[in-house]
Motif scaffolding. Structure first.
Motif, PDB file in Angstrom:
ATOM      1  N   LYS A  44       0.788  -1.296  -0.115  1.00 26.48           N
ATOM      2  CA  LYS A  44       0.118   0.051  -0.026  1.00 26.48           C
ATOM      3  C   LYS A  44       0.811   1.425  -0.052  1.00 26.48           C
ATOM      4  CE  LYS A  44      -4.395  -1.360   1.720  1.00 26.48           C
ATOM      5  NZ  LYS A  44      -4.485  -2.575   2.414  1.00 26.48           N
ATOM      6  N   ASN A  45       2.042   1.269   0.743  1.00 23.00           N
ATOM      7  CA  ASN A  45       2.678   2.521   0.730  1.00 23.00           C
ATOM      8  C   ASN A  45       4.080   2.130   0.912  1.00 23.00           C
ATOM      9  OD1 ASN A  45       3.057   1.834   3.681  1.00 23.00           O
ATOM     10  ND2 ASN A  45       1.149   2.651   3.899  1.00 23.00           N
ATOM     11  N   SER A  47       6.066   2.559   3.437  1.00 26.88           N
ATOM     12  CA  SER A  47       6.824   2.014   4.898  1.00 26.88           C
ATOM     13  C   SER A  47       6.291   0.762   4.804  1.00 26.88           C
ATOM     14  CB  SER A  47       5.983   2.824   6.243  1.00 26.88           C
ATOM     15  OG  SER A  47       4.667   3.059   6.002  1.00 26.88           O
ATOM     16  N   GLU A  48       5.017   0.091   4.317  1.00 27.86           N
ATOM     17  CA  GLU A  48       4.945  -1.200   4.365  1.00 27.86           C
ATOM     18  C   GLU A  48       5.859  -2.078   3.432  1.00 27.86           C
ATOM     19  OE1 GLU A  48       2.736  -2.616   6.126  1.00 27.86           O
ATOM     20  OE2 GLU A  48       2.365  -4.723   5.261  1.00 27.86           O
TER      21      GLU A  48
HETATM   22  C1  LIG Z   1       0.999   1.913   5.259  1.00 33.18           C
HETATM   23  O1  LIG Z   1       0.162   0.796   5.210  1.00 33.18           O
HETATM   24  C2  LIG Z   1       0.002  -0.137   6.157  1.00 33.18           C
HETATM   25  C3  LIG Z   1      -0.591  -1.244   5.773  1.00 33.18           C
HETATM   26  O2  LIG Z   1      -1.693  -1.194   5.191  1.00 33.18           O
HETATM   27  C4  LIG Z   1      -0.824   0.693   7.314  1.00 33.18           C
HETATM   28  O3  LIG Z   1      -0.847  -0.143   8.449  1.00 33.18           O
HETATM   29  C5  LIG Z   1       0.039   1.890   7.652  1.00 33.18           C
HETATM   30  O4  LIG Z   1      -0.616   2.907   8.432  1.00 33.18           O
HETATM   31  C6  LIG Z   1       0.260   2.787   6.327  1.00 33.18           C
HETATM   32  N1  LIG Z   1       1.083   3.926   6.647  1.00 33.18           N
HETATM   33  C7  LIG Z   1       1.156   4.958   6.192  1.00 33.18           C
HETATM   34  C8  LIG Z   1       2.087   5.958   6.556  1.00 33.18           C
HETATM   35  O5  LIG Z   1       0.016   5.433   5.285  1.00 33.18           O
END
Ligand SMILES: *[C@@H]1O[C@H](CO)[C@@H](O)[C@H](O)[C@H]1NC(C)=O
Length: 336
Positions: A44-45, A47-48
């Motif tokens: 998704k992003n 950091s993931e």
């Molecule tokens: C990135 O994706 C994860 C998993 O879906 C989520 O838990 C997390 O909050 C997201 N982080 C950001 C910075 O959007």
């Protein structure tokens, strides 16, 4: 001059270590990207992505160190689960849960001993008899190994008794077995009972798997494709008894999945087991490999990309009283 040479050496050393670190970092990035492509994984992003890449790296290093040590009769490898920690993997891909209202005496009442001197083949594989459907996949959102295990055992005996190999519905059991807790877990005993109570089990294609528990849709509209009369237990903690049972039909069993199961790729597994029972699988054969290692042949519900095209050979007669990973403790087969 000496000073300059010293500086040069230090600079060179720094550049060298930086370079090798970057190289190994970039090779991890490259391996991870190739792996993501191969299994169609997206995140998704960023950091993931970073988090999963780090877990992937740990798994990759573990796999490479294990295989390079070359001490065992089995190999580990990358597969669709390589960006999960072992805790995440076990939590999301197993699903054994004994219903609280069921005492163990209730599920273990019937055990019919076999004559262990009965002649059985040295190597046996129900796939070669056409009694095993394709490896299925319970997915990562539904702990219903127990339904897949029961269905594979029923598919086997139905083929043996009727000559027809029919892929049957796990979703029916997931939806209609009210003794289980659905995707939160269950056991194959209640799955067998629920088939009896439902008046049989329908085809997979008539009631396909959707990876979540819904209300039971059996309403007499879909005809059952197979019937069973119940199940019988195999005498516990006796691999000779289990062998006799498996030579007669595929058998459902309970196992303690440990960390190395996640990356199992091939060979006769003798690696880590879990501290307690957490998963169910169907035993569809047994044998002895070229090195003389005895094994059980297991059909799992983790898709075809795991293990030996979805199957595992697990060491047999390892010396553990209940079998390796407890696999000879709670076994049963459906009756027709
Ligand atoms: C990135 O994706 C994860 C998993 O879906 C989520 O838990 C997390 O909050 C997201 N982080 C950001 C910075 O959007």
């Amino acid at each position: 001059m000496k000073f300059l040479i010293a500086i040069c050496i230090i600079l060179w050393a720094c550049a060298y270590t930086t370079m090798s670190r970057t190289l190994s970092e970039s090779s991890v990035v490259e391996s991870h990207q190739q792996w993501m492509m191969k299994y169609g994984r997206t995140y998704k992003n960023s950091s993931e992505l970073e988090k999963r890449k780090k877990i992937f790296q740990e798994n990759l290093e573990y796999i490479e160190n294990f295989n390079n040590a070359g001490k065992k009769d089995y190999k580990l490898g990358l597969n669709p689960f390589s960006d999960l920690t072992s805790e995440e993997f076990i939590a999301s891909h197993t699903g054994l849960k004994v219903p609280s209202e069921l005492s163990s005496s209730k599920t273990e009442s019937v055990a019919v001993p076999f004559n262990v001197n009965d002649d059985v083949p040295t190597n046996f594989d129900w796939r070669a008899q056409g009694a095993v459907t394709n490896v299925k996949n319970q997915g990562s959102n539904c702990g219903c190994c127990w339904a897949f295990t029961a269905v594979a055992a029923v598919e086997g005996i139905v083929k043996i008794k009727t000559g027809n190999l029919i892929s049957l519905s796990e979703q029916q059991i997931l939806d209609c077995d009210e003794q289980s807790t659905g995707c939160d877990g269950g056991i194959f005993y209640t799955a067998f009972n629920s088939i009896v109570q439902s008046g049989g089990i329908v085809r997979e294609k008539d009631y396909p798997y959707i990876e979540s528990k819904q209300t039971c849709k059996l309403n007499g509209q879909i005809a059952a494709a197979a019937q069973i009369t119940g199940y019988a237990n195999v005498v516990s903690n006796d691999e000779q008894q289990l062998l006799q049972a498996v030579a007669r039909q595929p058998v459902a069993t309970r196992i303690k999945v440990g960390n190395e199961f996640q990356s199992y790729q091939s060979g006769v597994y003798s690696g880590s087991c879990g501290p307690s029972f957490n998963h169910e699988v169907t035993i569809i054969g047994y044998g002895i490999n070229e090195e003389g290692k005895k094994y059980w042949l297991i059909k799992n519900s983790w898709g075809e990309s795991w293990g030996e095209s979805g199957y595992m050979r697990l060491i047999r007669e390892s010396g553990e009283p209940g079998g390796q990973c407890g696999m000879a403790e709670h076994s049963a087969y459906p009756t027709i």
